[in-house]
Design a protein around this motif. Sequence first.
Motif, PDB file in Angstrom:
ATOM      1  N   ASN A  88       0.819  -1.233   0.000  1.00  0.00           N
ATOM      2  CA  ASN A  88       0.000   0.000   0.000  1.00  0.00           C
ATOM      3  C   ASN A  88       0.845   1.273   0.000  1.00  0.00           C
ATOM      4  OD1 ASN A  88      -2.476  -1.293   0.081  1.00  0.00           O
ATOM      5  ND2 ASN A  88      -2.547  -1.379   2.329  1.00  0.00           N
ATOM      6  N   TYR A  89       2.149   1.155   0.234  1.00  0.00           N
ATOM      7  CA  TYR A  89       2.998   2.330   0.449  1.00  0.00           C
ATOM      8  C   TYR A  89       3.260   3.092  -0.846  1.00  0.00           C
ATOM      9  CZ  TYR A  89       7.016   5.093   2.020  1.00  0.00           C
ATOM     10  OH  TYR A  89       7.881   6.113   2.333  1.00  0.00           O
ATOM     11  N   ASN A  90       3.016   4.409  -0.716  1.00  0.00           N
ATOM     12  CA  ASN A  90       3.213   5.270  -1.871  1.00  0.00           C
ATOM     13  C   ASN A  90       3.966   6.533  -1.459  1.00  0.00           C
ATOM     14  OD1 ASN A  90       2.940   5.760  -4.484  1.00  0.00           O
ATOM     15  ND2 ASN A  90       0.683   5.858  -4.534  1.00  0.00           N
ATOM     16  N   GLY A  91       4.841   6.396  -0.504  1.00  0.00           N
ATOM     17  CA  GLY A  91       5.580   7.564  -0.006  1.00  0.00           C
ATOM     18  C   GLY A  91       5.013   8.128   1.285  1.00  0.00           C
ATOM     19  N   ASN A  92       3.750   7.774   1.614  1.00  0.00           N
ATOM     20  CA  ASN A  92       3.125   8.306   2.829  1.00  0.00           C
ATOM     21  C   ASN A  92       2.907   7.143   3.819  1.00  0.00           C
ATOM     22  OD1 ASN A  92       1.293   9.225   4.798  1.00  0.00           O
ATOM     23  ND2 ASN A  92       0.518  10.809   3.398  1.00  0.00           N
ATOM     24  N   PHE A  93       3.762   7.124   4.856  1.00  0.00           N
ATOM     25  CA  PHE A  93       3.771   6.009   5.828  1.00  0.00           C
ATOM     26  C   PHE A  93       2.408   5.896   6.533  1.00  0.00           C
ATOM     27  CE2 PHE A  93       6.714   4.283   9.514  1.00  0.00           C
ATOM     28  CZ  PHE A  93       6.087   3.065   9.429  1.00  0.00           C
ATOM     29  N   LYS A  94       1.937   7.045   7.028  1.00  0.00           N
ATOM     30  CA  LYS A  94       0.690   7.028   7.813  1.00  0.00           C
ATOM     31  C   LYS A  94      -0.484   6.530   6.957  1.00  0.00           C
ATOM     32  CE  LYS A  94      -2.674  10.134   9.775  1.00  0.00           C
ATOM     33  NZ  LYS A  94      -3.077  11.536   9.734  1.00  0.00           N
TER      34      LYS A  94
END
Length: 614
Positions: free
Chosen positions: A145-151
Amino acid sequence: MIMCGITGYTGVNQAGPILLEGLKRLEYRGYDSAGIAIQSRNEADDMYSIKMLKATGKVSHLVDKFEAEPDFKGVCGIGHTRWATHGIPSDTNAHPHLSADGKFAVVHNGIIENFAEIRSELQKYGIEFKSETDTEVIVQLLAYNYNGNFKKALMKTISRLTGSYAIGVISAEHPGTIFAAKLSSPLLIGVGIGENYFASDITALVSNTKNVIDMDDGEVAEITPDEVKVYDHAGNEIKKEIRQINWDIAAAEKSGYEHFMMKEIMEQPQALKATIEPRIKDEEIVFGEIKDLDMSKFNRVHITACGSAYHAGCVGRGIIEALCRMPVEAEVASELRYRDPIMDGKTLVIVISQSGETADTIAAMKECKEKGATVLAIVNVVGSSIAKLADYCIYTWAGPEIAVATTKGYTTQVAVLAMFAVWAAGQLKTISHGAYASMVIDIMRLPERAQRALDLNSRVKKLADKYYDNQSLFFIGRNMDYAVALEGSLKLKEISYLHSEAYAAGELKHGTIALIEPGRLVVALCCYEKLFDKTVSNIQQVKARGARVLAVAHEGNRSIFQEADDVLLVPQTDPLLAPVIEIIPMQLFAYYVAEKNGCDIDKPKNLAKSVTVE
Ligand code: AGP
């Protein structure tokens, strides 16, 4: 699993020793492997990677590995002690788990119920899994799911998870940051100065900070050295209070209880929930682990075990016979192993063991296997010898049991036997739809009824104060109550060292009644209502000879007050399930009598938790 331990640290000090110290503090909970992961900085390019260390067995093994790795350095990391549920205890199955791209690491307490579905979905995208655990899906899904935004990636990931979790996650791309989230599993954030922590249990925090934030279900914490931000399930920041704790470490390890036995007695509603809930889907009992077990192959069932596990088997005999209308025998393993028992391919042998390592039980099961029987084990400790040797295994999922006297181990064994009996009767069509549905409802209500039985705590303590100096006691009952009498009596004698015997109430008059004299305490188990009048006449016989009677009966039973000196009323349930509830005040009684007599409750003399010798 509910009983694993997690912890994490971010700050300016080396994380390794702090995490290992936290894991040592969590050792009392019982575990079979441990591991830590840190964010490690590469001097040359100022980039970070995740380094991990894991060890099967004690935290001290992990400490040895850590000491042999001088380059294992970093100021932010996570740690875990694992009590195996999905997959045997091994370095591969130990946490933390890493995503396939190596960017994320996770530690997890709880059970992800839909892990199989998520796992096969991710495998279709070519993601390779290394472990057998349910936990690994969390970190693989997070990386996916990661696209640069951890949260954002974490929020999306946890919205897919069903079951229970307390997790801590680190990323190689976000130095100094830990995310922690919770659903139906305990999680606390420890607040320091220039450093912050998280843990599943206060024990891992108290030596570092006394300021904690209690996390609630659905919340997510973003933890950096200088700040803790908490978000609700939708990702909005929320304000949380910081609470001051004033526990010392010894009290914290036992969650404030003086003994593990009391802690484990009190944990029974939670343990029963962990045993029962994942196995009931749409009002049906679903045992994934025995789905290909064909009951029509068998013409009899033989149950074998030792001590309390045998007593659970005596209850199981009654339930399976009543519902499956099949002959069932229960026998102690130390006898069965030398008896050359008559059995063959049409015999289903059920072996029961909390530890999964009891020597007599192992020998008996080997004997049965050699004779061609199919062996189904009911075990608490995952990956134990009995679990591995059996043809089929159902885990009780009660969590680690530390006190020598079993409590939640026993009640969860009975719960599994009851679920098995209903499941088997459904397959054999020996139970009507109505009876099946009503048993399932009553099984689901066991945790809540166990909780209500625990409300008798202070009343039982008073009765123990009254009766603790009886040097010899009798426990009597009929049918299911007799099986409970066996366990109630063993509980008392093993921790209080008082002489106590269990008798089928109708047998008294054939000899034992000679021992009844004025003042002798007789505990009468009276929840099996079909035979209540019969037990009452036995009560009258012992009372006529001067005995004092403490009776346990179902709520709503008024007539028992005319017969007994003291009465404990427990919540009503199906007569076949009553032993789970009825034993609870007996466990408390044994505990308080032992306490009054100054006994070493958690480690009674001459006894061991796991009897691995003959
Ligand atoms: C019960 O309180 C005892 N500690 C003992 O009887 C125990 O149940 C027995 O030794 C069997 O152990 P197991 O369940 O680990 O096989």
